[in-house]
Design a protein around this motif. Structure first.
Motif, short mmCIF file in Angstrom:
data_model
loop_
_atom_site.label_atom_id
_atom_site.label_comp_id
_atom_site.label_asym_id
_atom_site.label_seq_id
_atom_site.Cartn_x
_atom_site.Cartn_y
_atom_site.Cartn_z
N LEU A 204 -19.61 1.88 1.25
CA LEU A 204 -19.41 1.04 2.42
C LEU A 204 -18.38 1.68 3.35
O LEU A 204 -17.24 1.91 2.96
CB LEU A 204 -18.91 -0.34 1.98
N VAL A 205 -18.79 1.98 4.57
CA VAL A 205 -17.87 2.44 5.61
C VAL A 205 -17.40 1.21 6.38
O VAL A 205 -18.21 0.42 6.85
CB VAL A 205 -18.56 3.43 6.57
N THR A 206 -16.09 1.04 6.48
CA THR A 206 -15.56 -0.14 7.15
C THR A 206 -14.19 0.14 7.77
O THR A 206 -13.49 1.08 7.35
CB THR A 206 -15.44 -1.32 6.15
N HIS A 207 -13.83 -0.66 8.77
CA HIS A 207 -12.48 -0.63 9.33
C HIS A 207 -11.63 -1.75 8.75
O HIS A 207 -10.43 -1.82 9.01
CB HIS A 207 -12.52 -0.80 10.86
N ASP A 208 -12.25 -2.64 7.98
CA ASP A 208 -11.60 -3.86 7.50
C ASP A 208 -11.02 -3.64 6.11
O ASP A 208 -11.74 -3.58 5.11
CB ASP A 208 -12.65 -4.98 7.48
N VAL A 209 -9.69 -3.52 6.03
CA VAL A 209 -9.02 -3.25 4.75
C VAL A 209 -9.24 -4.40 3.77
O VAL A 209 -9.50 -4.18 2.58
CB VAL A 209 -7.51 -3.01 4.98
N GLU A 210 -9.16 -5.63 4.26
CA GLU A 210 -9.36 -6.78 3.38
C GLU A 210 -10.76 -6.78 2.79
O GLU A 210 -10.96 -7.06 1.60
CB GLU A 210 -9.12 -8.08 4.17
N GLU A 211 -11.75 -6.44 3.60
CA GLU A 211 -13.13 -6.34 3.14
C GLU A 211 -13.27 -5.28 2.05
O GLU A 211 -13.96 -5.49 1.04
CB GLU A 211 -14.02 -6.00 4.33
N ARG A 245 -1.49 -9.57 -6.11
CA ARG A 245 -1.92 -8.17 -6.29
C ARG A 245 -2.90 -7.76 -5.19
O ARG A 245 -2.92 -6.60 -4.78
CB ARG A 245 -2.58 -8.01 -7.67
N PHE A 246 -3.71 -8.72 -4.73
CA PHE A 246 -4.62 -8.44 -3.61
C PHE A 246 -3.79 -8.07 -2.38
O PHE A 246 -4.09 -7.08 -1.69
CB PHE A 246 -5.49 -9.66 -3.33
N ALA A 247 -2.75 -8.85 -2.12
CA ALA A 247 -1.89 -8.61 -0.96
C ALA A 247 -1.19 -7.25 -1.07
O ALA A 247 -1.03 -6.53 -0.07
CB ALA A 247 -0.87 -9.73 -0.82
N GLU A 248 -0.78 -6.88 -2.28
CA GLU A 248 -0.10 -5.60 -2.48
C GLU A 248 -1.03 -4.43 -2.19
O GLU A 248 -0.64 -3.45 -1.53
CB GLU A 248 0.42 -5.51 -3.93
N ALA A 251 -1.63 -4.20 1.53
CA ALA A 251 -0.47 -3.63 2.22
C ALA A 251 -0.37 -2.12 1.99
O ALA A 251 -0.05 -1.35 2.91
CB ALA A 251 0.80 -4.32 1.75
N GLU A 252 -0.66 -1.68 0.76
CA GLU A 252 -0.61 -0.25 0.45
C GLU A 252 -1.61 0.53 1.30
O GLU A 252 -1.29 1.59 1.86
CB GLU A 252 -0.92 -0.03 -1.03
N LEU A 253 -2.82 -0.01 1.42
CA LEU A 253 -3.85 0.68 2.19
C LEU A 253 -3.55 0.67 3.69
O LEU A 253 -3.77 1.66 4.39
CB LEU A 253 -5.22 0.06 1.91
N VAL A 259 -0.53 1.49 9.53
CA VAL A 259 -0.38 0.18 10.14
C VAL A 259 0.80 -0.54 9.50
O VAL A 259 0.85 -0.69 8.27
CB VAL A 259 -1.66 -0.67 9.94
N ASP A 260 1.73 -0.97 10.32
CA ASP A 260 2.91 -1.70 9.85
C ASP A 260 2.66 -3.19 10.03
O ASP A 260 2.64 -3.71 11.16
CB ASP A 260 4.14 -1.28 10.65
N GLU A 261 2.43 -3.90 8.90
CA GLU A 261 2.13 -5.33 8.98
C GLU A 261 3.25 -6.13 9.60
O GLU A 261 3.02 -7.14 10.25
CB GLU A 261 1.82 -5.87 7.58
N SER A 262 4.48 -5.70 9.41
CA SER A 262 5.62 -6.47 9.90
C SER A 262 5.67 -6.53 11.41
O SER A 262 6.34 -7.37 11.99
CB SER A 262 6.93 -5.86 9.37
#
Length: 264
Positions: A204-211, A245-248, A251-253, A259-262
């Motif tokens: 899967l090629v995607t721009h969506d990290v959560e996906e 763990r999903f959030a970690e 954030a790592e990716l 990309v700085d989430e803060s």
């Protein structure tokens, strides 16, 4: 497993065959790999987009590929699909493969079931398309014209067209990118369920990290034409977006993508 071999396009007595041609050159790939890429390079007008890339995908593995725009993700997918053979290096992929793009690419003058059968060899019966459409929850739209479908329905028809080929490798090029948020969630869930039922390898090629974290066994980050980073997603399925763990992992990716989430 029989495979297609893509090599550099050079003058030779035999021209490279199309990805669906029975005359494509064959070899055998090691049983532990569904995809093997070695020393792959691709340039456009002298500018390298993929540079000596290495990649292995295991049978039945779901791999997501992230990267900034222009990093070569879609170019790699097109090469794996056999749509771009002007390459250096070796690419081993299953003979049975299918691709679904962000745009459904349905023929407006053909009813949905006929779109699903497009490109299949021989004269497949309508029932083949109907079974694939039922599998993606679109059995009630078999006789519809493409222009009457919603965005989500059109994408499911495109997915049915890929699945009807019984692929050992399913290539997805940002298939949810044009969908609204709610439709995207439904489509993501559908792809995850179909993958588990089918057992094929998926890239899967995607721009969506959560996906990527939601669906994949392994997430690769592409940068400067190579696989620059990989993260294995060892989370139970179905995955919970509220899991720390999903959030970690997310954030790592994001950090790997610069990309700085803060800041958001």
């Amino acid at each position: 497993m029989a495979t297609d071999v893509h090599r550099p396009v050079t003058p030779s007595p035999v021209s490279p065959a199309s990805p669906d041609s029975p005359d494509s050159p064959e070899t055998t790939v090691d049983a532990g790999s569904a995809v093997r890429v070695e020393g792959l390079s691709r340039s456009f007008d002298g500018r390298p987009v993929i540079d000596n890339l290495q990649l292995d995908v295991q049978p039945g593995e779901f791999v997501a590929l992230l990267g900034r725009s222009g990093c070569g993700k879609s170019t790699l997918l097109r090469i794996l699909a056999g749509l771009d053979r002007d390459i250096e290096g070796t690419v081993l992929v299953p003979r049975r493969k299918a691709v679904a793009f962000q745009a459904p690419r349905l023929m407006p003058w053909k009813r949905v079931w006929r779109n699903v059968l497009l490109g299949l060899p021989g004269k497949p019966e309508r029932g083949v398309a109907e079974r694939a459409l039922e599998e993606v929850g679109l059995g009630h739209r078999t006789d519809a014209w493409p222009k009457t479908l919603s965005g989500g329905e059109a994408q499911r028809a495109s997915l049915a067209r890929a699945l009807v080929r019984e692929p050992d490798l399913l290539l997805l090029d940002e298939p949810f990118g044009a969908l609204d948020a709610l439709t995207r969630i439904t489509a993501q869930r559908l792809v995850g369920e179909l993958w588990q039922q089918r057992g094929c390898a998926v890239l899967l090629v995607t721009h969506d990290v959560e996906e990527a974290v939601l669906l994949a066994d392994r997430v690769l980050v592409m940068d400067d034409g190579v696989i620059a980073h990989e993260t294995r997603i060892d989370l139970d399925r179905p995955r919970d977006l509220t899991d720390p763990r999903f959030a970690e992992l997310r954030a790592e990716l994001l950090n790997r993508l610069g990309v700085d989430e803060s800041s958001h």
